[in-house]
Design an enzyme around this catalytic site. Structure first.
Site, PDB file in Angstrom:
ATOM      1  N   TYR A  50     -38.215 -24.100 -55.069  1.00  0.00           N
ATOM      2  CA  TYR A  50     -37.025 -24.943 -55.033  1.00  0.00           C
ATOM      3  C   TYR A  50     -36.141 -24.499 -53.879  1.00  0.00           C
ATOM      4  O   TYR A  50     -35.993 -23.292 -53.617  1.00  0.00           O
ATOM      5  CB  TYR A  50     -36.261 -24.839 -56.354  1.00  0.00           C
ATOM      6  CG  TYR A  50     -34.985 -25.641 -56.389  1.00  0.00           C
ATOM      7  CD1 TYR A  50     -35.008 -27.030 -56.377  1.00  0.00           C
ATOM      8  CD2 TYR A  50     -33.747 -25.014 -56.424  1.00  0.00           C
ATOM      9  CE1 TYR A  50     -33.851 -27.777 -56.400  1.00  0.00           C
ATOM     10  CE2 TYR A  50     -32.572 -25.745 -56.452  1.00  0.00           C
ATOM     11  CZ  TYR A  50     -32.629 -27.127 -56.442  1.00  0.00           C
ATOM     12  OH  TYR A  50     -31.473 -27.862 -56.465  1.00  0.00           O
ATOM     13  N   ASP A  64     -20.348 -24.624 -51.338  1.00  0.00           N
ATOM     14  CA  ASP A  64     -21.183 -25.776 -51.679  1.00  0.00           C
ATOM     15  C   ASP A  64     -20.300 -26.989 -51.960  1.00  0.00           C
ATOM     16  O   ASP A  64     -20.144 -27.421 -53.104  1.00  0.00           O
ATOM     17  CB  ASP A  64     -22.033 -25.428 -52.904  1.00  0.00           C
ATOM     18  CG  ASP A  64     -22.985 -26.549 -53.287  1.00  0.00           C
ATOM     19  OD1 ASP A  64     -23.328 -27.369 -52.412  1.00  0.00           O
ATOM     20  OD2 ASP A  64     -23.383 -26.605 -54.478  1.00  0.00           O
ATOM     21  N   ASP A  91     -32.896 -29.866 -52.669  1.00  0.00           N
ATOM     22  CA  ASP A  91     -31.618 -30.475 -53.039  1.00  0.00           C
ATOM     23  C   ASP A  91     -31.112 -31.298 -51.848  1.00  0.00           C
ATOM     24  O   ASP A  91     -30.825 -30.757 -50.787  1.00  0.00           O
ATOM     25  CB  ASP A  91     -30.635 -29.354 -53.382  1.00  0.00           C
ATOM     26  CG  ASP A  91     -29.252 -29.832 -53.773  1.00  0.00           C
ATOM     27  OD1 ASP A  91     -28.972 -31.042 -53.690  1.00  0.00           O
ATOM     28  OD2 ASP A  91     -28.434 -28.980 -54.150  1.00  0.00           O
ATOM     29  N   ASP A  93     -28.378 -33.300 -52.075  1.00  0.00           N
ATOM     30  CA  ASP A  93     -26.982 -33.645 -52.358  1.00  0.00           C
ATOM     31  C   ASP A  93     -26.858 -35.124 -52.748  1.00  0.00           C
ATOM     32  O   ASP A  93     -27.586 -35.604 -53.599  1.00  0.00           O
ATOM     33  CB  ASP A  93     -26.090 -33.288 -51.166  1.00  0.00           C
ATOM     34  CG  ASP A  93     -25.858 -31.793 -51.047  1.00  0.00           C
ATOM     35  OD1 ASP A  93     -26.222 -31.055 -51.977  1.00  0.00           O
ATOM     36  OD2 ASP A  93     -25.326 -31.354 -50.017  1.00  0.00           O
ATOM     37  N   HIS A 118     -34.045 -34.057 -54.885  1.00  0.00           N
ATOM     38  CA  HIS A 118     -33.189 -34.722 -55.871  1.00  0.00           C
ATOM     39  C   HIS A 118     -31.904 -35.198 -55.206  1.00  0.00           C
ATOM     40  O   HIS A 118     -31.368 -34.574 -54.282  1.00  0.00           O
ATOM     41  CB  HIS A 118     -32.912 -33.848 -57.093  1.00  0.00           C
ATOM     42  CG  HIS A 118     -32.142 -32.592 -56.881  1.00  0.00           C
ATOM     43  ND1 HIS A 118     -30.790 -32.568 -56.663  1.00  0.00           N
ATOM     44  CD2 HIS A 118     -32.535 -31.290 -56.903  1.00  0.00           C
ATOM     45  CE1 HIS A 118     -30.376 -31.314 -56.552  1.00  0.00           C
ATOM     46  NE2 HIS A 118     -31.415 -30.518 -56.678  1.00  0.00           N
ATOM     47  N   GLU A 120     -28.019 -36.763 -56.239  1.00  0.00           N
ATOM     48  CA  GLU A 120     -27.088 -36.691 -57.363  1.00  0.00           C
ATOM     49  C   GLU A 120     -26.080 -37.830 -57.326  1.00  0.00           C
ATOM     50  O   GLU A 120     -25.885 -38.481 -56.296  1.00  0.00           O
ATOM     51  CB  GLU A 120     -26.371 -35.343 -57.361  1.00  0.00           C
ATOM     52  CG  GLU A 120     -25.492 -35.114 -56.151  1.00  0.00           C
ATOM     53  CD  GLU A 120     -25.152 -33.654 -55.955  1.00  0.00           C
ATOM     54  OE1 GLU A 120     -23.946 -33.336 -55.903  1.00  0.00           O
ATOM     55  OE2 GLU A 120     -26.086 -32.822 -55.851  1.00  0.00           O
ATOM     56  N   CYS A 128     -20.189 -27.983 -56.504  1.00  0.00           N
ATOM     57  CA  CYS A 128     -21.198 -27.298 -57.303  1.00  0.00           C
ATOM     58  C   CYS A 128     -21.200 -27.885 -58.705  1.00  0.00           C
ATOM     59  O   CYS A 128     -20.145 -28.118 -59.307  1.00  0.00           O
ATOM     60  CB  CYS A 128     -20.895 -25.797 -57.368  1.00  0.00           C
ATOM     61  SG  CYS A 128     -21.928 -24.898 -58.542  1.00  0.00           S
ATOM     62  N   ARG A 163     -30.413 -36.715 -60.177  1.00  0.00           N
ATOM     63  CA  ARG A 163     -29.557 -35.761 -60.891  1.00  0.00           C
ATOM     64  C   ARG A 163     -28.262 -36.454 -61.311  1.00  0.00           C
ATOM     65  O   ARG A 163     -27.641 -37.141 -60.501  1.00  0.00           O
ATOM     66  CB  ARG A 163     -29.244 -34.573 -59.984  1.00  0.00           C
ATOM     67  CG  ARG A 163     -28.112 -33.686 -60.492  1.00  0.00           C
ATOM     68  CD  ARG A 163     -27.880 -32.503 -59.585  1.00  0.00           C
ATOM     69  NE  ARG A 163     -26.481 -32.102 -59.577  1.00  0.00           N
ATOM     70  CZ  ARG A 163     -25.996 -31.079 -58.890  1.00  0.00           C
ATOM     71  NH1 ARG A 163     -26.810 -30.338 -58.148  1.00  0.00           N
ATOM     72  NH2 ARG A 163     -24.710 -30.802 -58.915  1.00  0.00           N
ATOM     73  N   GLU A 193     -27.389 -32.093 -65.054  1.00  0.00           N
ATOM     74  CA  GLU A 193     -26.682 -30.860 -64.736  1.00  0.00           C
ATOM     75  C   GLU A 193     -25.735 -30.451 -65.854  1.00  0.00           C
ATOM     76  O   GLU A 193     -25.098 -31.282 -66.493  1.00  0.00           O
ATOM     77  CB  GLU A 193     -25.900 -31.048 -63.426  1.00  0.00           C
ATOM     78  CG  GLU A 193     -25.195 -29.801 -62.912  1.00  0.00           C
ATOM     79  CD  GLU A 193     -26.163 -28.708 -62.488  1.00  0.00           C
ATOM     80  OE1 GLU A 193     -26.857 -28.154 -63.370  1.00  0.00           O
ATOM     81  OE2 GLU A 193     -26.219 -28.403 -61.292  1.00  0.00           O
ATOM     82  N   ASN A 215     -32.046 -26.870 -65.318  1.00  0.00           N
ATOM     83  CA  ASN A 215     -31.462 -25.946 -64.353  1.00  0.00           C
ATOM     84  C   ASN A 215     -31.002 -24.688 -65.075  1.00  0.00           C
ATOM     85  O   ASN A 215     -30.056 -24.730 -65.859  1.00  0.00           O
ATOM     86  CB  ASN A 215     -30.278 -26.604 -63.635  1.00  0.00           C
ATOM     87  CG  ASN A 215     -29.638 -25.686 -62.610  1.00  0.00           C
ATOM     88  OD1 ASN A 215     -30.172 -24.636 -62.276  1.00  0.00           O
ATOM     89  ND2 ASN A 215     -28.476 -26.086 -62.107  1.00  0.00           N
TER      90      ASN A 215
END
Length: 302
Positions: A50, A64, A91, A93, A118, A120, A128, A163, A193, A215
């Site tokens: 990952y 982040d 990731d 974003d 992924h 989101e 975050c 996500r 998440e 996660n």
């Protein structure tokens, strides 16, 4: 010659990722903050790698909060993906812009050799997922984002994971409703998440019938469940996104403090990775053999 990249094709890695998600065996994907860590993840026997956006940001000395660019993420993700024969999920974003940008993101990640990503449903700039102050877009907006990503995919084996960060803002039931809409929009995998505990993970699994990702990040809002627990709950994959970075930075900080106080690193040697182990991971001897064979020649008549 596979010294400079993985011996497995990008398509085969993507097929392996999909097969793993459908295998009935929990796929364990530790986070890699560098290509060398990815090699170690493979060597120890995990199923995938990952690449965390939070880790990539931290490695650049940034928080982040959506400061990294598609170019930065693609470049680092590609370096990590090429270093291992394992599939790599990254990731991405919020897709780095509007829905059309999400489509371009998928194309760039495919070209870089990633096996999946992924996206989101946070508002950009994002936060975050285990911190307060987040905001999510309307479900319809995320659906557009996902549909664009699916339309931009050229390799049907590339995995697109959706996500949702809605659990902390709208509640578990709303997060489930979003997950169902995202699956209908073409997502191959759902990542919810900041679920609180095993009961919430179980409820989510019962309600959503496509593969699910858990996660297990430290110091966050989720109870740290074991791989056995997650497998028993029916989850398909688990990520440990920041674990290796936290381990490494803890050791680096302690070591630097000892050198500062004692004036030598002699007391740290037993905790270090030995030179021989590093060379083993790097396949140093194979590079040396290649180099020797390449230059071991004579010019006729010389």
């Amino acid at each position: 010659m596979d010294l400079f990249s993985s011996a497995v094709t990008d398509t085969d890695k993507r097929k392996a990722l999909r097969a793993g998600l459908n295998s009935g065996v929990l796929q364990r994907w530790p986070g890699a903050f560098s290509p060398l860590v990815a090699k170690l993840i493979e060597d120890i026997g995990f199923e995938g790698v990952y690449v965390s956006g939070a880790v990539l940001s931290a490695d650049l000395g940034l928080p982040d909060i959506g400061l990294t660019t598609l170019t930065e993420v693609t470049a680092r993700g590609g370096q990590i993906a090429r270093a291992t024969n394992l599939p790599s999920l990254i990731d991405a974003d919020t897709g780095f812009g509007e829905p059309m940008s999400a489509a371009r993101t998928i194309a760039a990640l495919e070209d870089a050799g990633l096996s999946g990503c992924h996206l989101e449903d946070q508002v950009n700039p994002k936060r975050c997922g285990h911190l307060d102050g987040k905001a999510v877009v309307e479900t319809g907006e995320m659906v557009k984002r996902l549909r664009a990503a699916v339309a931009g995919r050229r390799d049907e084996n590339f995995v697109i994971c959706a996500r949702t960060d809605a659990r902390a803002l709208e509640g578990l039931d709303a997060a489930i409703d979003r997950a169902k809409a995202y699956a209908d929009a073409g997502a191959d995998l759902i990542f919810t998440e900041a679920l609180a505990d095993a009961g919430e993970f179980e409820k989510f699994r019962a309600a959503v019938d496509i593969p699910l990702l858990a996660n297990m990040t430290e110091f966050g809002k989720s109870e740290l469940l074991t791989a056995q627990q997650l497998g028993d709950l029916g989850y398909n994959a688990v990520i440990y996104p920041v674990t290796t970075l936290r381990i490494a930075m803890g050791a680096v900080e302690a070591g630097l403090r000892e050198i500062s106080e004692k004036g030598t690193q002699a007391g740290l040697l037993d905790g270090m990775q030995h030179r021989s182990r590093l060379y083993e991971l790097l396949r140093y001897s194979e590079y040396n053999e290649f180099d020797t064979a390449t230059f071991n020649f004579t010019i006729p008549g010389a």
